[in-house]
Design a protein around this motif. Structure first.
Motif, PDB file in Angstrom:
ATOM      1  N   THR A 244       0.828  -1.204   0.000  1.00 55.80           N
ATOM      2  CA  THR A 244       0.000   0.000   0.000  1.00 55.80           C
ATOM      3  C   THR A 244       0.860   1.250   0.000  1.00 55.80           C
ATOM      4  O   THR A 244       1.797   1.371   0.794  1.00 55.80           O
ATOM      5  N   VAL A 245       0.525   2.164  -0.897  1.00 54.64           N
ATOM      6  CA  VAL A 245       1.038   3.528  -0.804  1.00 54.64           C
ATOM      7  C   VAL A 245       0.063   4.293   0.084  1.00 54.64           C
ATOM      8  O   VAL A 245      -1.140   4.327  -0.185  1.00 54.64           O
ATOM      9  N   LEU A 246       0.583   4.878   1.150  1.00 53.51           N
ATOM     10  CA  LEU A 246      -0.243   5.567   2.125  1.00 53.51           C
ATOM     11  C   LEU A 246      -0.359   7.050   1.779  1.00 53.51           C
ATOM     12  O   LEU A 246       0.639   7.692   1.425  1.00 53.51           O
ATOM     13  N   HIS A 247      -1.576   7.578   1.890  1.00 52.40           N
ATOM     14  CA  HIS A 247      -1.848   8.978   1.569  1.00 52.40           C
ATOM     15  C   HIS A 247      -2.569   9.669   2.715  1.00 52.40           C
ATOM     16  O   HIS A 247      -3.272   9.023   3.501  1.00 52.40           O
ATOM     17  N   ASP A 248      -2.415  10.986   2.777  1.00 53.93           N
ATOM     18  CA  ASP A 248      -3.370  11.834   3.471  1.00 53.93           C
ATOM     19  C   ASP A 248      -3.907  12.823   2.441  1.00 53.93           C
ATOM     20  O   ASP A 248      -3.656  12.676   1.233  1.00 53.93           O
ATOM     21  N   ILE A 249      -4.660  13.795   2.886  1.00 48.47           N
ATOM     22  CA  ILE A 249      -5.310  14.699   1.922  1.00 48.47           C
ATOM     23  C   ILE A 249      -4.314  15.534   1.133  1.00 48.47           C
ATOM     24  O   ILE A 249      -4.662  16.089   0.083  1.00 48.47           O
ATOM     25  N   ASN A 250      -3.061  15.600   1.593  1.00 43.70           N
ATOM     26  CA  ASN A 250      -2.052  16.392   0.893  1.00 43.70           C
ATOM     27  C   ASN A 250      -1.164  15.572  -0.034  1.00 43.70           C
ATOM     28  O   ASN A 250      -0.331  16.146  -0.735  1.00 43.70           O
ATOM     29  N   GLY A 251      -1.340  14.241  -0.045  1.00 43.65           N
ATOM     30  CA  GLY A 251      -0.535  13.405  -0.925  1.00 43.65           C
ATOM     31  C   GLY A 251       0.036  12.206  -0.196  1.00 43.65           C
ATOM     32  O   GLY A 251      -0.347  11.887   0.929  1.00 43.65           O
ATOM     33  N   PRO A 252       0.990  11.487  -0.834  1.00 44.19           N
ATOM     34  CA  PRO A 252       1.582  10.302  -0.205  1.00 44.19           C
ATOM     35  C   PRO A 252       2.354  10.649   1.065  1.00 44.19           C
ATOM     36  O   PRO A 252       2.978  11.715   1.154  1.00 44.19           O
ATOM     37  N   VAL A 253       2.299   9.729   2.036  1.00 40.96           N
ATOM     38  CA  VAL A 253       3.054   9.909   3.280  1.00 40.96           C
ATOM     39  C   VAL A 253       4.008   8.753   3.536  1.00 40.96           C
ATOM     40  O   VAL A 253       4.884   8.856   4.395  1.00 40.96           O
ATOM     41  N   GLY A 254       3.849   7.622   2.814  1.00 41.36           N
ATOM     42  CA  GLY A 254       4.720   6.487   3.057  1.00 41.36           C
ATOM     43  C   GLY A 254       4.185   5.215   2.441  1.00 41.36           C
ATOM     44  O   GLY A 254       3.363   5.246   1.518  1.00 41.36           O
ATOM     45  N   HIS A 255       4.624   4.077   2.962  1.00 37.26           N
ATOM     46  CA  HIS A 255       4.243   2.767   2.438  1.00 37.26           C
ATOM     47  C   HIS A 255       3.941   1.801   3.583  1.00 37.26           C
ATOM     48  O   HIS A 255       4.488   1.931   4.680  1.00 37.26           O
ATOM     49  N   ALA A 256       3.088   0.819   3.284  1.00 39.82           N
ATOM     50  CA  ALA A 256       2.791  -0.252   4.235  1.00 39.82           C
ATOM     51  C   ALA A 256       2.886  -1.586   3.508  1.00 39.82           C
ATOM     52  O   ALA A 256       2.515  -1.699   2.334  1.00 39.82           O
ATOM     53  N   GLN A 257       3.388  -2.587   4.217  1.00 38.62           N
ATOM     54  CA  GLN A 257       3.492  -3.941   3.676  1.00 38.62           C
ATOM     55  C   GLN A 257       2.934  -4.925   4.701  1.00 38.62           C
ATOM     56  O   GLN A 257       3.172  -4.773   5.909  1.00 38.62           O
ATOM     57  N   GLN A 258       2.209  -5.932   4.212  1.00 35.57           N
ATOM     58  CA  GLN A 258       1.683  -6.996   5.060  1.00 35.57           C
ATOM     59  C   GLN A 258       1.952  -8.337   4.386  1.00 35.57           C
ATOM     60  O   GLN A 258       1.678  -8.496   3.191  1.00 35.57           O
ATOM     61  N   ILE A 259       2.497  -9.302   5.125  1.00 35.60           N
ATOM     62  CA  ILE A 259       2.666 -10.647   4.597  1.00 35.60           C
ATOM     63  C   ILE A 259       1.436 -11.457   4.985  1.00 35.60           C
ATOM     64  O   ILE A 259       0.964 -11.384   6.126  1.00 35.60           O
ATOM     65  N   LEU A 260       0.909 -12.218   4.033  1.00 35.33           N
ATOM     66  CA  LEU A 260      -0.330 -12.963   4.226  1.00 35.33           C
ATOM     67  C   LEU A 260      -0.060 -14.460   4.237  1.00 35.33           C
ATOM     68  O   LEU A 260       0.799 -14.949   3.500  1.00 35.33           O
ATOM     69  N   THR A 261      -0.808 -15.181   5.050  1.00 32.08           N
ATOM     70  CA  THR A 261      -0.838 -16.634   4.969  1.00 32.08           C
ATOM     71  C   THR A 261      -2.129 -17.016   4.254  1.00 32.08           C
ATOM     72  O   THR A 261      -3.227 -16.754   4.750  1.00 32.08           O
ATOM     73  N   VAL A 262      -1.987 -17.596   3.059  1.00 36.43           N
ATOM     74  CA  VAL A 262      -3.127 -17.866   2.180  1.00 36.43           C
ATOM     75  C   VAL A 262      -3.451 -19.360   2.228  1.00 36.43           C
ATOM     76  O   VAL A 262      -2.573 -20.203   2.021  1.00 36.43           O
ATOM     77  N   ARG A 263      -4.704 -19.662   2.522  1.00 33.50           N
ATOM     78  CA  ARG A 263      -5.131 -21.064   2.573  1.00 33.50           C
ATOM     79  C   ARG A 263      -6.649 -21.153   2.413  1.00 33.50           C
ATOM     80  O   ARG A 263      -7.361 -20.200   2.727  1.00 33.50           O
ATOM     81  N   PRO A 264      -7.167 -22.307   1.946  1.00 33.25           N
ATOM     82  CA  PRO A 264      -8.615 -22.436   1.805  1.00 33.25           C
ATOM     83  C   PRO A 264      -9.305 -22.413   3.167  1.00 33.25           C
ATOM     84  O   PRO A 264      -8.745 -22.872   4.163  1.00 33.25           O
ATOM     85  N   GLN A 265     -10.531 -21.877   3.187  1.00 36.13           N
ATOM     86  CA  GLN A 265     -11.346 -22.019   4.378  1.00 36.13           C
ATOM     87  C   GLN A 265     -11.604 -23.499   4.629  1.00 36.13           C
ATOM     88  O   GLN A 265     -11.799 -24.278   3.699  1.00 36.13           O
ATOM     89  N   PRO A 266     -11.591 -23.949   5.879  1.00 33.76           N
ATOM     90  CA  PRO A 266     -11.713 -25.382   6.166  1.00 33.76           C
ATOM     91  C   PRO A 266     -12.965 -26.043   5.582  1.00 33.76           C
ATOM     92  O   PRO A 266     -12.942 -27.207   5.212  1.00 33.76           O
ATOM     93  N   THR A 267     -14.043 -25.273   5.471  1.00 33.04           N
ATOM     94  CA  THR A 267     -15.303 -25.846   4.986  1.00 33.04           C
ATOM     95  C   THR A 267     -15.597 -25.469   3.546  1.00 33.04           C
ATOM     96  O   THR A 267     -16.684 -25.766   3.045  1.00 33.04           O
ATOM     97  N   ALA A 268     -14.634 -24.821   2.877  1.00 36.17           N
ATOM     98  CA  ALA A 268     -14.893 -24.326   1.528  1.00 36.17           C
ATOM     99  C   ALA A 268     -14.170 -25.162   0.493  1.00 36.17           C
ATOM    100  O   ALA A 268     -13.124 -25.767   0.743  1.00 36.17           O
ATOM    101  N   ASP A 269     -14.723 -25.202  -0.685  1.00 35.95           N
ATOM    102  CA  ASP A 269     -14.098 -25.833  -1.844  1.00 35.95           C
ATOM    103  C   ASP A 269     -13.610 -24.726  -2.760  1.00 35.95           C
ATOM    104  O   ASP A 269     -14.410 -24.069  -3.425  1.00 35.95           O
ATOM    105  N   PRO A 270     -12.284 -24.419  -2.793  1.00 36.59           N
ATOM    106  CA  PRO A 270     -11.778 -23.304  -3.564  1.00 36.59           C
ATOM    107  C   PRO A 270     -12.031 -23.449  -5.056  1.00 36.59           C
ATOM    108  O   PRO A 270     -11.968 -22.485  -5.803  1.00 36.59           O
ATOM    109  N   ALA A 271     -12.264 -24.669  -5.544  1.00 35.09           N
ATOM    110  CA  ALA A 271     -12.539 -24.851  -6.965  1.00 35.09           C
ATOM    111  C   ALA A 271     -13.940 -24.349  -7.315  1.00 35.09           C
ATOM    112  O   ALA A 271     -14.227 -24.117  -8.467  1.00 35.09           O
TER     113      ALA A 271
END
Length: 271
Positions: A244-271
């Motif tokens: 994410t590029v972070l903004h306020d009303i005057n323009g960019p203020v910085g950056h944010a990064q998040q690492i995700l753990t991606v997996r199917p929901q236990p009761t869901a069929d991703p297909a």
């Protein structure tokens, strides 16, 4: 000290100097019995600033903060302790540790840097986003449950699409009942929303929670709106990144990064 009767216009109520009780507005999107990390991240910054306010002003400003989420964030009272790891006149490192039910659930470290007038060489940040006042609200609660999401005013700059959204986010709620919060803490209390505005796949079929959040700032944010120019990427082996590029009303203020753990929901069929 505790303010007594419950407050319904804030995310947290203070219990004592180090302990806070979340209100229903802090409840999470993946599990309504957990805290959403976004307001907790703001609360951590609030606690850090109270720690710094108890000593003479050093003139240092926050340049980076990293949060590591170590365990389940139960919707229960939390204790936050802050200490200085590396003191200094121009560079300083502080750490906050969050405990819930006697377990450490978050560690956050912030680098504080000397404030110097570099106006003459400032540049490279990019342009402003379209102002939020002219944009319609988007009911993010149609995608996610929880009190935190329900508390937000979300205004997309362009129509949201899978993995890519630019939007303004704000809330009318206070961060902590009875305690003024800085614009920085209030701003950062909304940043973790980024992972929820640009979903690549339905959260009823796939899980993709973040286990960290790192924010770098090149200037202090201003105003009540947090601008999130967000891209979500999923890899092929269970990892993802929300950038994410972070903004306020005057323009960019910085950056944010998040690492995700991606997996199917236990009761869901991703297909």
């Amino acid at each position: 000290m505790s303010t007594g009767a419950p407050h319904h216009d804030s995310f947290y109520e203070p219990i004592d100097e180090h302990r806070y009780k979340p209100t229903p507005h802090a409840s999470g999107a993946w599990d309504v019995n957990e805290q959403h990390f976004s307001p907790l991240g703001g609360l951590i910054v609030h606690a850090m600033e109270r720690h710094l306010a108890a000593r003479p002003d050093s003139g240092l400003v926050l340049g980076r903060i990293s949060f590591d989420i170590l365990g389940r964030l139960a919707l229960d009272e939390c204790e936050i302790r802050v200490e200085t790891l590396r003191p200094g006149r121009t560079i300083e490192l502080i750490e906050a540790v969050v405990r819930i039910a006697d377990r450490t659930v978050v560690r956050a470290r912030a680098w504080l840097l000397a404030a110097v007038d570099t106006t003459a060489v400032a540049g490279g940040a990019g342009g402003r986003l379209q102002p939020p006042e002219s944009l319609p609200s988007w009911p993010l609660a149609s995608v996610w449950p929880g009190g935190y999401i329900a508390s937000l005013d979300v205004r997309p700059v362009t129509p949201p699409r899978p993995g890519r959204t630019t939007a303004w986010v704000s809330t009318d709620l206070d961060l902590v009942a009875g305690q003024p919060s800085s614009p920085l803490a209030s701003y950062l209390a909304l940043v973790d929303t980024a992972n929820g505005i640009a979903v690549r796949e339905s959260p009823t079929a796939w899980m993709f929670p973040n286990v960290d959040l790192t924010v770098h700032l090149h200037r202090r944010p201003e105003g009540r709106w947090t601008g999130l120019d967000t891209t979500v990427t999923f890899g092929g082996t269970g990892q993802g990144i929300t950038s994410t590029v972070l903004h306020d009303i005057n323009g960019p203020v910085g950056h944010a990064q998040q690492i995700l753990t991606v997996r199917p929901q236990p009761t869901a069929d991703p297909a």
